[in-house]
Motif scaffolding. Structure first.
Motif, PDB file in Angstrom:
ATOM      1  N   ALA A 170       0.784  -1.326  -0.104  1.00  0.00           N
ATOM      2  CA  ALA A 170      -0.075  -0.020  -0.104  1.00  0.00           C
ATOM      3  C   ALA A 170       1.074   1.340  -0.079  1.00  0.00           C
ATOM      4  CB  ALA A 170      -0.827  -0.021   1.145  1.00  0.00           C
ATOM      5  N   ARG A 171       1.864   1.218   0.578  1.00  0.00           N
ATOM      6  CA  ARG A 171       2.834   2.223   0.843  1.00  0.00           C
ATOM      7  C   ARG A 171       3.558   2.707  -0.457  1.00  0.00           C
ATOM      8  NH1 ARG A 171       3.662   0.781   6.018  1.00  0.00           N
ATOM      9  NH2 ARG A 171       5.620  -0.116   5.633  1.00  0.00           N
ATOM     10  N   LYS A 172       3.799   1.557  -1.345  1.00  0.00           N
ATOM     11  CA  LYS A 172       4.331   1.923  -2.687  1.00  0.00           C
ATOM     12  C   LYS A 172       3.529   2.725  -3.582  1.00  0.00           C
ATOM     13  CE  LYS A 172       7.142  -2.337  -2.874  1.00  0.00           C
ATOM     14  NZ  LYS A 172       7.012  -3.560  -3.528  1.00  0.00           N
ATOM     15  N   THR A 173       2.186   2.651  -3.482  1.00  0.00           N
ATOM     16  CA  THR A 173       1.515   3.592  -4.146  1.00  0.00           C
ATOM     17  C   THR A 173       1.060   4.824  -3.437  1.00  0.00           C
ATOM     18  OG1 THR A 173      -0.558   2.341  -3.395  1.00  0.00           O
ATOM     19  CG2 THR A 173       0.332   1.545  -5.502  1.00  0.00           C
ATOM     20  N   ASN A 174       1.163   5.029  -2.038  1.00  0.00           N
ATOM     21  CA  ASN A 174       0.808   6.061  -1.266  1.00  0.00           C
ATOM     22  C   ASN A 174       1.686   6.155  -0.094  1.00  0.00           C
ATOM     23  OD1 ASN A 174      -0.127   8.121   0.006  1.00  0.00           O
ATOM     24  ND2 ASN A 174      -2.211   7.201   0.521  1.00  0.00           N
ATOM     25  N   PRO A 175       2.738   6.585  -0.332  1.00  0.00           N
ATOM     26  CA  PRO A 175       3.993   6.777   0.820  1.00  0.00           C
ATOM     27  C   PRO A 175       3.621   7.301   2.113  1.00  0.00           C
ATOM     28  CG  PRO A 175       4.954   7.471  -1.289  1.00  0.00           C
ATOM     29  CD  PRO A 175       3.362   7.346  -1.575  1.00  0.00           C
ATOM     30  N   ALA A 176       2.538   8.165   2.021  1.00  0.00           N
ATOM     31  CA  ALA A 176       1.975   8.824   3.206  1.00  0.00           C
ATOM     32  C   ALA A 176       0.940   8.073   3.976  1.00  0.00           C
ATOM     33  CB  ALA A 176       1.375  10.319   2.857  1.00  0.00           C
ATOM     34  N   ARG A 177       0.749   6.976   3.582  1.00  0.00           N
ATOM     35  CA  ARG A 177      -0.483   6.094   3.817  1.00  0.00           C
ATOM     36  C   ARG A 177       0.155   5.494   5.335  1.00  0.00           C
ATOM     37  NH1 ARG A 177      -2.125   0.927   4.225  1.00  0.00           N
ATOM     38  NH2 ARG A 177      -4.335   0.446   4.197  1.00  0.00           N
ATOM     39  N   LYS A 178      -0.788   5.583   6.328  1.00  0.00           N
ATOM     40  CA  LYS A 178      -0.380   5.095   7.755  1.00  0.00           C
ATOM     41  C   LYS A 178      -0.499   3.487   7.586  1.00  0.00           C
ATOM     42  CE  LYS A 178      -1.556   8.716  10.708  1.00  0.00           C
ATOM     43  NZ  LYS A 178      -2.360   9.418  11.882  1.00  0.00           N
ATOM     44  N   PRO A 179       0.127   2.865   8.185  1.00  0.00           N
ATOM     45  CA  PRO A 179       0.512   1.231   8.385  1.00  0.00           C
ATOM     46  C   PRO A 179      -0.999   0.865   9.030  1.00  0.00           C
ATOM     47  CG  PRO A 179       1.926   2.082   9.725  1.00  0.00           C
ATOM     48  CD  PRO A 179       1.409   3.191   9.025  1.00  0.00           C
ATOM     49  N   ASN A 180      -1.359  -0.451   8.686  1.00  0.00           N
ATOM     50  CA  ASN A 180      -2.508  -1.166   9.262  1.00  0.00           C
ATOM     51  C   ASN A 180      -2.256  -1.330  10.548  1.00  0.00           C
ATOM     52  OD1 ASN A 180      -4.304  -0.940   7.113  1.00  0.00           O
ATOM     53  ND2 ASN A 180      -3.261  -2.797   5.919  1.00  0.00           N
ATOM     54  N   TYR A 181      -0.760  -1.718  10.907  1.00  0.00           N
ATOM     55  CA  TYR A 181      -0.462  -2.300  12.169  1.00  0.00           C
ATOM     56  C   TYR A 181       0.486  -1.304  12.782  1.00  0.00           C
ATOM     57  CZ  TYR A 181      -2.349  -6.785  10.855  1.00  0.00           C
ATOM     58  OH  TYR A 181      -3.140  -7.817  10.450  1.00  0.00           O
ATOM     59  N   PRO A 182       0.449  -0.994  14.299  1.00  0.00           N
ATOM     60  CA  PRO A 182       1.328  -0.128  14.952  1.00  0.00           C
ATOM     61  C   PRO A 182       2.783  -0.824  15.133  1.00  0.00           C
ATOM     62  CG  PRO A 182      -0.232  -1.162  16.540  1.00  0.00           C
ATOM     63  CD  PRO A 182      -0.579  -1.876  15.098  1.00  0.00           C
ATOM     64  N   ASN A 183       3.655  -0.432  15.796  1.00  0.00           N
ATOM     65  CA  ASN A 183       4.899  -1.104  15.937  1.00  0.00           C
ATOM     66  C   ASN A 183       4.785  -2.397  16.889  1.00  0.00           C
ATOM     67  OD1 ASN A 183       6.658   0.839  14.744  1.00  0.00           O
ATOM     68  ND2 ASN A 183       6.447   2.064  16.444  1.00  0.00           N
ATOM     69  N   LEU A 184       5.598  -3.278  16.613  1.00  0.00           N
ATOM     70  CA  LEU A 184       5.134  -4.618  17.375  1.00  0.00           C
ATOM     71  C   LEU A 184       6.088  -4.457  18.772  1.00  0.00           C
ATOM     72  CD1 LEU A 184       4.594  -7.375  17.144  1.00  0.00           C
ATOM     73  CD2 LEU A 184       6.651  -8.341  16.084  1.00  0.00           C
ATOM     74  N   PRO A 185       5.367  -4.832  19.825  1.00  0.00           N
ATOM     75  CA  PRO A 185       6.037  -4.703  21.059  1.00  0.00           C
ATOM     76  C   PRO A 185       6.617  -6.021  21.425  1.00  0.00           C
ATOM     77  CG  PRO A 185       3.684  -4.909  21.507  1.00  0.00           C
ATOM     78  CD  PRO A 185       4.048  -4.750  20.127  1.00  0.00           C
ATOM     79  N   MET A 186       7.659  -6.078  22.571  1.00  0.00           N
ATOM     80  CA  MET A 186       8.111  -7.348  23.084  1.00  0.00           C
ATOM     81  C   MET A 186       7.845  -7.154  24.515  1.00  0.00           C
ATOM     82  SD  MET A 186       9.690 -10.290  23.033  1.00  0.00           S
ATOM     83  CE  MET A 186      10.515 -10.307  21.485  1.00  0.00           C
ATOM     84  N   PHE A 187       7.161  -7.909  25.302  1.00  0.00           N
ATOM     85  CA  PHE A 187       7.089  -8.160  26.689  1.00  0.00           C
ATOM     86  C   PHE A 187       7.833  -8.822  27.493  1.00  0.00           C
ATOM     87  CE2 PHE A 187       2.981  -6.273  24.981  1.00  0.00           C
ATOM     88  CZ  PHE A 187       2.164  -5.748  26.045  1.00  0.00           C
ATOM     89  N   GLU A 188       7.904  -8.524  28.845  1.00  0.00           N
ATOM     90  CA  GLU A 188       8.863  -9.033  29.810  1.00  0.00           C
ATOM     91  C   GLU A 188       7.692  -8.843  31.071  1.00  0.00           C
ATOM     92  OE1 GLU A 188      12.709 -10.531  31.436  1.00  0.00           O
ATOM     93  OE2 GLU A 188      12.831  -8.935  30.514  1.00  0.00           O
ATOM     94  N   GLY A 189       7.212  -9.930  31.384  1.00  0.00           N
ATOM     95  CA  GLY A 189       6.241  -9.847  32.462  1.00  0.00           C
ATOM     96  C   GLY A 189       4.837  -9.116  31.743  1.00  0.00           C
ATOM     97  N   GLU A 190       4.768  -8.085  32.541  1.00  0.00           N
ATOM     98  CA  GLU A 190       3.630  -7.259  32.199  1.00  0.00           C
ATOM     99  C   GLU A 190       4.004  -5.861  31.502  1.00  0.00           C
ATOM    100  OE1 GLU A 190       0.571  -6.853  34.827  1.00  0.00           O
ATOM    101  OE2 GLU A 190       0.287  -9.120  35.165  1.00  0.00           O
ATOM    102  N   ALA A 191       5.333  -5.776  31.364  1.00  0.00           N
ATOM    103  CA  ALA A 191       5.979  -4.425  30.797  1.00  0.00           C
ATOM    104  C   ALA A 191       6.465  -4.650  29.249  1.00  0.00           C
ATOM    105  CB  ALA A 191       7.104  -4.211  31.720  1.00  0.00           C
TER     106      ALA A 191
END
Length: 491
Positions: A170-191
């Motif tokens: 999608a960003r190839k045709t519209n570089p300004a388009r926001k991604p469908n997914y946010p950044n991917l987090p890594m958890f340790e415990g609940e943090a």
């Protein structure tokens, strides 16, 4: 002199009793439990199940020292639903989780459910989860709220990040388009310990999870422990550490070889700590291969279709169990068994009580350990397992020998082949127009509908299907199940 002799004998007797008691206590120590759960691994992706083009020496060894299960199934072929079934011993529909939960989900596993970890905690076990959770990423749903002392891993699938193929296209045709997914987090415990997992981080994941698992086993070697190791691999996007990347016939083979290495590290640690004979190790997968990803997906071998379908390629997965001295080495079981059976089986092995609410799994200790392997029954057999996938619809019913498939639409590649660049191709929609019946003993590939030849089997399975619909519902027939419990929701 007589008194001294009597005292010596008495103390000798007490010492012998004490030594005997210590030995007995060691002998009756509850077994350790290790469950290794792979993501999207197909039925034919490892050596013991006929893999082509990949060598898996550690899994080969595990099968040689244990038992492989050729008819081991999941009750649904998609991530979150399959995982909640494993951990609760329930058909996923009963506990309200369908499909794959994403970063926007406001639901998760309910606090009223009892997990495998909580079963083990009730008997004093140390518990840990390293890897993909995917049962809710908000605090009430995290592993530490559901019986795990320790957790480190991703909250959902590793493709739920801004570099998903659909986002990149999608960003190839519209570089300004926001991604469908946010950044991917890594958890340790609940943090959250890493708010933006990168490709370099993903390369280290299998190794990181394995090292933490080894450390956990070592730290808890003097007490019973339950280790749940749900690897993110071999789910796309595929990553491997530098020891494996580029060393096989493509990224998928590299990832499989590193998972095999991980199994070897677990077995080696158990051997070095003299824990092997008191440890049950289970290796299996959450569902079949994600075929639309072409060479970045695995293989279902002789089975029909793959992930996301109710055909055997979606729900039948490789399974190996090792417990020296308890599970006969180098053996194979063709009996029907499911991930939902692991919770009641483990409860039986460690002497724990089952949950007070209804579960769907059965104690399969005998299937795991028996030497007189059962032949397949001619009739229905001892049990049925409903197979759901889309929107609460009962799509199929498995019995020991037979499988009934109900009218539904499913996804398929047809005769097409996927790509080799890690991007998927679109599925076609196929339909089952009328009820079908397959004899899986003679037709593992589900090629021959024999419903017309076995009307008595059809009638029996139809009757059992109605009982399951009354219990768990069926959206196509607009039936609500009386046995469905509420899913966990954010307040």
């Amino acid at each position: 002199m007589r008194i001294a002799t009597l005292l010596a004998c008495w103390f000798g007797y007490l010492s012998a009793c004490l030594a005997s008691s210590i030995a007995s206590a060691a002998e009756v120590r509850s077994p350790n439990i290790v469950v290794i759960f792979i993501d999207d691994m197909g039925y034919a992706d490892i050596g013991p199940f006929g893999a082509q083009g990949v060598v898996t020496p550690h899994l080969d060894r595990m099968a040689k020292e244990g038992r492989k299960f050729t008819d081991f199934i999941v009750p649904t072929a998609v991530c979150s639903a399959s995982r909640v079934a494993l951990l609760t011993g329930c058909i996923h529909e009963r506990v309200g989780i369908r499909g794959a939960l994403g970063p926007q989900a406001k639901i998760g596993i309910s606090s009223s459910e009892t997990t495998m970890a909580e079963i083990c905690k009730s008997k004093g076990y140390a518990t840990a989860c390293f890897g993909k959770w995917h049962l809710g990423h908000h605090a009430p749903f995290l592993p530490t709220r559901h019986g795990f002392d320790v957790y480190y891993g991703l909250p959902y699938s590793n493709d739920m990040w801004p570099f998903h193929p659909e986002d990149i296209a999608a960003r190839k045709t519209n570089p300004a388009r926001k991604p469908n997914y946010p950044n991917l987090p890594m958890f340790e415990g609940e943090a959250i310990v890493d708010a933006e997992v990168t490709a370099e981080d993903q390369k280290r994941m299998t190794r990181d999870y394995t090292q933490r698992a080894v450390q956990f086993i070592t730290a808890n070697s003097q007490q019973p422990f339950f280790l749940y190791l749900p690897h993110n691999m071999v789910h796309v996007p595929l990553y491997s550490s530098e020891d494996f990347e580029g060393k096989g016939a493509g990224p998928f083979v590299d990832a499989v070889r590193e998972v095999d290495w991980s199994v070897g590290e677990i077995l080696k640690t158990l051997d070095e700590l003299h824990l092997s004979e008191n440890t049950l190790v289970v290796f299996t997968s959450d569902n079949g291969p994600w075929l639309s990803y072409g060479s970045h997906a695995g293989s279902a071998g002789p089975l029909r279709e793959g992930k996301g379908t109710s055909w055997e390629g979606g729900i039948r997965v490789p399974a190996i169990m090792r417990w020296p001295g308890k599970i006969p080495s180098g053996t194979q079981s063709d009996e029907l068994m499911s991930t939902i059976d692991l919770l009641p089986t483990i409860a039986s092995l460690i002497g724990a009580s089952l949950p007070s609410h209804k579960i769907d799994g059965q104690d399969m200790t005998l299937t795991m350990t028996r030497t007189d392997l059962k032949p397949p029954p001619d009739g229905i057999g001892d049990r049925t397992i409903p197979i759901y996938y889309a929107d609460g619809q009962l799509q199929a019913l498995r019995s020991d020998r037979w499988k009934m498939v109900f009218p539904h639409t499913y996804r398929s590649l047809g005769d097409r082949q996927g790509k080799s660049d890690g991007t998927p191709i679109a599925y076609l929609n196929e339909s089952v127009e009328s009820t079908e019946l397959y004899d899986l003993v003679s037709d593992i590939g589900e090629k021959n509908n024999v419903a017309a030849r076995h009307p008595e089997i059809v009638q029996q399975l139809e009757r059992l299907a109605e009982e399951w619909r009354a219990d768990l519902g069926d959206s196509l027939q607009k039936k609500k199940g009386s046995g469905v419990r509420p899913v966990g929701k954010l307040e």
